[in-house]
Every structure is written in C-alpha cells, then in structure tokens.
Design a protein around this motif. Structure first.
Motif, PDB file in Angstrom:
ATOM      1  N   LEU A   1      81.449  69.805  98.274  1.00 44.01           N
ATOM      2  CA  LEU A   1      81.998  68.880  99.269  1.00 44.01           C
ATOM      3  C   LEU A   1      82.474  67.597  98.607  1.00 44.01           C
ATOM      4  CD1 LEU A   1      82.454  68.281 102.293  1.00 44.01           C
ATOM      5  CD2 LEU A   1      80.146  67.361 102.335  1.00 44.01           C
ATOM      6  N   THR A   2      81.672  67.052  97.727  1.00 47.30           N
ATOM      7  CA  THR A   2      82.032  65.813  97.033  1.00 47.30           C
ATOM      8  C   THR A   2      83.270  66.030  96.165  1.00 47.30           C
ATOM      9  OG1 THR A   2      79.729  65.096  97.005  1.00 47.30           O
ATOM     10  CG2 THR A   2      81.199  64.067  95.412  1.00 47.30           C
ATOM     11  N   GLN A   3      83.291  67.125  95.420  1.00 46.38           N
ATOM     12  CA  GLN A   3      84.454  67.402  94.564  1.00 46.38           C
ATOM     13  C   GLN A   3      85.709  67.645  95.397  1.00 46.38           C
ATOM     14  OE1 GLN A   3      84.072  69.773  90.925  1.00 46.38           O
ATOM     15  NE2 GLN A   3      81.892  69.983  91.427  1.00 46.38           N
ATOM     16  N   GLN A   4      85.561  68.348  96.519  1.00 44.02           N
ATOM     17  CA  GLN A   4      86.712  68.586  97.399  1.00 44.02           C
ATOM     18  C   GLN A   4      87.247  67.269  97.955  1.00 44.02           C
ATOM     19  OE1 GLN A   4      85.672  71.441 100.434  1.00 44.02           O
ATOM     20  NE2 GLN A   4      85.195  73.042  98.950  1.00 44.02           N
ATOM     21  N   LYS A   5      86.334  66.422  98.411  1.00 45.85           N
ATOM     22  CA  LYS A   5      86.726  65.123  98.979  1.00 45.85           C
ATOM     23  C   LYS A   5      87.478  64.296  97.937  1.00 45.85           C
ATOM     24  CE  LYS A   5      84.747  61.158 101.403  1.00 45.85           C
ATOM     25  NZ  LYS A   5      84.781  60.019 100.492  1.00 45.85           N
ATOM     26  N   ASP A   6      86.930  64.235  96.737  1.00 45.45           N
ATOM     27  CA  ASP A   6      87.575  63.475  95.665  1.00 45.45           C
ATOM     28  C   ASP A   6      88.950  64.051  95.323  1.00 45.45           C
ATOM     29  OD1 ASP A   6      85.311  61.864  95.565  1.00 45.45           O
ATOM     30  OD2 ASP A   6      84.515  62.795  93.738  1.00 45.45           O
TER      31      ASP A   6
ATOM     32  N   GLU B   1      82.650  77.757  98.644  1.00 41.82           N
ATOM     33  CA  GLU B   1      82.304  78.022  97.249  1.00 41.82           C
ATOM     34  C   GLU B   1      83.210  77.309  96.245  1.00 41.82           C
ATOM     35  OE1 GLU B   1      79.557  79.863  96.270  1.00 41.82           O
ATOM     36  OE2 GLU B   1      79.119  79.689  98.407  1.00 41.82           O
ATOM     37  N   TYR B   2      84.254  76.648  96.746  1.00 45.08           N
ATOM     38  CA  TYR B   2      85.196  75.950  95.861  1.00 45.08           C
ATOM     39  C   TYR B   2      84.710  74.532  95.598  1.00 45.08           C
ATOM     40  CZ  TYR B   2      89.298  73.502  94.184  1.00 45.08           C
ATOM     41  OH  TYR B   2      90.152  72.732  93.442  1.00 45.08           O
ATOM     42  N   PRO B   3      84.722  74.068  94.370  1.00 44.21           N
ATOM     43  CA  PRO B   3      85.229  74.701  93.154  1.00 44.21           C
ATOM     44  C   PRO B   3      84.165  75.381  92.289  1.00 44.21           C
ATOM     45  CG  PRO B   3      84.960  72.376  92.739  1.00 44.21           C
ATOM     46  CD  PRO B   3      84.540  72.626  94.173  1.00 44.21           C
ATOM     47  N   SER B   4      82.915  75.303  92.681  1.00 43.21           N
ATOM     48  CA  SER B   4      81.846  75.777  91.792  1.00 43.21           C
ATOM     49  C   SER B   4      81.884  77.270  91.487  1.00 43.21           C
ATOM     50  CB  SER B   4      80.479  75.408  92.348  1.00 43.21           C
ATOM     51  OG  SER B   4      80.248  76.068  93.572  1.00 43.21           O
ATOM     52  N   ASN B   5      82.179  78.098  92.493  1.00 45.59           N
ATOM     53  CA  ASN B   5      82.077  79.547  92.296  1.00 45.59           C
ATOM     54  C   ASN B   5      83.321  80.357  92.634  1.00 45.59           C
ATOM     55  OD1 ASN B   5      79.312  79.476  91.463  1.00 45.59           O
ATOM     56  ND2 ASN B   5      78.767  79.093  93.593  1.00 45.59           N
ATOM     57  N   SER B   6      84.307  79.744  93.227  1.00 40.03           N
ATOM     58  CA  SER B   6      85.520  80.494  93.575  1.00 40.03           C
ATOM     59  C   SER B   6      86.694  79.532  93.718  1.00 40.03           C
ATOM     60  CB  SER B   6      85.324  81.280  94.869  1.00 40.03           C
ATOM     61  OG  SER B   6      85.246  80.415  95.967  1.00 40.03           O
ATOM     62  N   PRO B   7      87.895  80.057  93.570  1.00 39.61           N
ATOM     63  CA  PRO B   7      89.080  79.208  93.753  1.00 39.61           C
ATOM     64  C   PRO B   7      89.339  78.979  95.240  1.00 39.61           C
ATOM     65  CG  PRO B   7      89.757  81.448  93.320  1.00 39.61           C
ATOM     66  CD  PRO B   7      88.252  81.420  93.192  1.00 39.61           C
ATOM     67  N   PRO B   8      90.169  78.004  95.564  1.00 41.43           N
ATOM     68  CA  PRO B   8      90.580  77.893  96.965  1.00 41.43           C
ATOM     69  C   PRO B   8      91.477  79.083  97.299  1.00 41.43           C
ATOM     70  CG  PRO B   8      91.843  76.369  95.606  1.00 41.43           C
ATOM     71  CD  PRO B   8      90.819  77.005  94.712  1.00 41.43           C
TER      72      PRO B   8
ATOM     73  N   GLU C   1      95.548  82.249  88.820  1.00 42.22           N
ATOM     74  CA  GLU C   1      94.292  82.885  88.437  1.00 42.22           C
ATOM     75  C   GLU C   1      93.852  82.409  87.048  1.00 42.22           C
ATOM     76  OE1 GLU C   1      92.316  87.308  87.809  1.00 42.22           O
ATOM     77  OE2 GLU C   1      94.342  87.149  88.628  1.00 42.22           O
ATOM     78  N   GLN C   2      94.791  82.335  86.123  1.00 35.10           N
ATOM     79  CA  GLN C   2      94.477  81.898  84.762  1.00 35.10           C
ATOM     80  C   GLN C   2      93.979  80.448  84.757  1.00 35.10           C
ATOM     81  OE1 GLN C   2      94.495  83.960  82.111  1.00 35.10           O
ATOM     82  NE2 GLN C   2      93.530  82.306  80.975  1.00 35.10           N
ATOM     83  N   ILE C   3      94.637  79.601  85.507  1.00 31.36           N
ATOM     84  CA  ILE C   3      94.213  78.197  85.592  1.00 31.36           C
ATOM     85  C   ILE C   3      92.796  78.116  86.127  1.00 31.36           C
ATOM     86  CG2 ILE C   3      94.589  76.033  86.856  1.00 31.36           C
ATOM     87  CD1 ILE C   3      97.650  76.665  86.631  1.00 31.36           C
ATOM     88  N   TYR C   4      92.507  78.881  87.177  1.00 31.95           N
ATOM     89  CA  TYR C   4      91.152  78.848  87.726  1.00 31.95           C
ATOM     90  C   TYR C   4      90.137  79.331  86.691  1.00 31.95           C
ATOM     91  CZ  TYR C   4      86.919  79.634  90.228  1.00 31.95           C
ATOM     92  OH  TYR C   4      85.588  79.608  90.578  1.00 31.95           O
ATOM     93  N   LEU C   5      90.424  80.444  86.035  1.00 30.46           N
ATOM     94  CA  LEU C   5      89.480  81.010  85.065  1.00 30.46           C
ATOM     95  C   LEU C   5      89.223  80.064  83.890  1.00 30.46           C
ATOM     96  CD1 LEU C   5      90.623  84.740  85.049  1.00 30.46           C
ATOM     97  CD2 LEU C   5      88.558  83.771  86.115  1.00 30.46           C
ATOM     98  N   GLU C   6      90.221  79.280  83.533  1.00 31.09           N
ATOM     99  CA  GLU C   6      90.059  78.308  82.453  1.00 31.09           C
ATOM    100  C   GLU C   6      89.313  77.052  82.909  1.00 31.09           C
ATOM    101  OE1 GLU C   6      94.050  77.598  81.093  1.00 31.09           O
ATOM    102  OE2 GLU C   6      94.176  79.551  80.094  1.00 31.09           O
TER     103      GLU C   6
ATOM    104  N   GLY D   1      84.548  75.896  88.117  1.00 33.87           N
ATOM    105  CA  GLY D   1      83.640  74.801  88.438  1.00 33.87           C
ATOM    106  C   GLY D   1      84.330  73.454  88.576  1.00 33.87           C
ATOM    107  N   ALA D   2      85.619  73.409  88.273  1.00 32.24           N
ATOM    108  CA  ALA D   2      86.372  72.153  88.367  1.00 32.24           C
ATOM    109  C   ALA D   2      87.525  72.315  89.362  1.00 32.24           C
ATOM    110  CB  ALA D   2      86.922  71.776  86.996  1.00 32.24           C
ATOM    111  N   PRO D   3      87.952  71.228  89.963  1.00 30.06           N
ATOM    112  CA  PRO D   3      89.102  71.288  90.870  1.00 30.06           C
ATOM    113  C   PRO D   3      90.366  71.754  90.137  1.00 30.06           C
ATOM    114  CG  PRO D   3      87.902  69.235  91.171  1.00 30.06           C
ATOM    115  CD  PRO D   3      87.345  69.896  89.943  1.00 30.06           C
ATOM    116  N   VAL D   4      91.192  72.543  90.812  1.00 28.37           N
ATOM    117  CA  VAL D   4      92.394  73.106  90.177  1.00 28.37           C
ATOM    118  C   VAL D   4      93.680  72.916  90.985  1.00 28.37           C
ATOM    119  CG1 VAL D   4      91.122  74.857  88.857  1.00 28.37           C
ATOM    120  CG2 VAL D   4      91.969  75.404  91.163  1.00 28.37           C
ATOM    121  N   ILE D   5      93.592  72.354  92.160  1.00 25.31           N
ATOM    122  CA  ILE D   5      94.775  72.319  93.032  1.00 25.31           C
ATOM    123  C   ILE D   5      95.928  71.544  92.400  1.00 25.31           C
ATOM    124  CG2 ILE D   5      95.678  71.658  95.290  1.00 25.31           C
ATOM    125  CD1 ILE D   5      92.848  72.221  96.409  1.00 25.31           C
TER     126      ILE D   5
END
Length: 136
Positions: free
Chosen positions: A8-13, A53-60, A82-87, A90-94
């Motif tokens: 939630l915190t990472q999504q908000k940020d 589960e985003y971003p810790s365990n799955s992509p948006p 998919e590649q960006i997410y896999l790299e 656990g971090a935001p990728v949008i």
C-alpha cells in the motif's frame, strides 16, 4: 489503495510520483484508487490495475488499447513489461512500463514511416521503370 501495508505504501508513493511526472495524462479511473490510465499516444492507452500483491509478489495488471499497433508490436510490449517486472521484483515498475511503451511506440512509428516512404519512392509499375531506362 489496495491492501498489504508495505505494498500500500509503495503503491501510494508510486501513484504520487506518476501524477507528478505525467500530470493530467495520468488518470484515476475509479474511486477505489486501484485503476488508472495514461494515454501514451493518440491511439495508445494503457490501463493499469493495482492488485494487493503488487509490487512485492506480482506485477500490476494491465490492458493495452492500441488498435494501430500490430500483433508483433503488442507481443513485444508484453514481453518487455514481463522482463521489466522480473528484473525489478518487489519494486514499483509502472514508470518503467510507461517509458518502455513510449519507446516501442516511437520505434513502431519510425519503422512505419520508413516503410511508407519506401513504398512512396518505388516506381508504381514496370512502365515507369522502362520509361526511366529509356531516358538513360
């Protein structure tokens, strides 16, 4: 936003950063705080759904509305996301997804313009070739 406190915190940020970067182009599509969109180009719109589960365990989740892009380009976008997410698990990728999408669209347009220019400069039929050869 959408659940788990760390997520939630990472999504908000991330949403705040995206709003700051893209301004009115970044739109919240629902009051839930989980569904957003950005118009990346005239005929390309990206819809993003944040999940618990985003971003810790799955992509948006995402949907791409891009009627002007061919299947190969859409597949390239999906593979790149998919590649960006896999790299970056656990971090935001949008932000990276949006910028990647912009780059792929730019390449697609450039390639399409070259193809169009190539077709326009080719002789229309064999008579033009023959006429041209007679002049030489």
């Amino acid at each position: 936003m959408c659940y788990d406190m760390d997520n939630l915190t990472q999504q908000k940020d991330e949403i705040e950063a995206l709003s700051s970067i893209y301004g009115s182009d970044w739109k919240e599509e629902s009051d839930s705080g989980c569904f957003f969109s950005i118009e990346v180009d005239d005929n390309v719109k990206l819809f993003i759904t944040l999940n618990p589960e985003y971003p810790s365990n799955s992509p948006p989740s995402y949907q791409l509305l891009a009627p002007s892009l061919d299947r190969r380009t859409k597949q390239k976008i999906g593979n790149s996301f998919e590649q960006i997410y896999l790299e970056n698990i656990g971090a935001p990728v949008i932000f990276q997804w949006i910028e990647c999408l912009r780059e792929i669209i730019g390449d697609f347009k450039e390639e399409h313009e070259k193809e169009t220019a190539s077709v326009e400069t080719q002789p229309k039929d064999n008579h033009e070739k023959e006429d041209k050869n007679k002049m030489d």
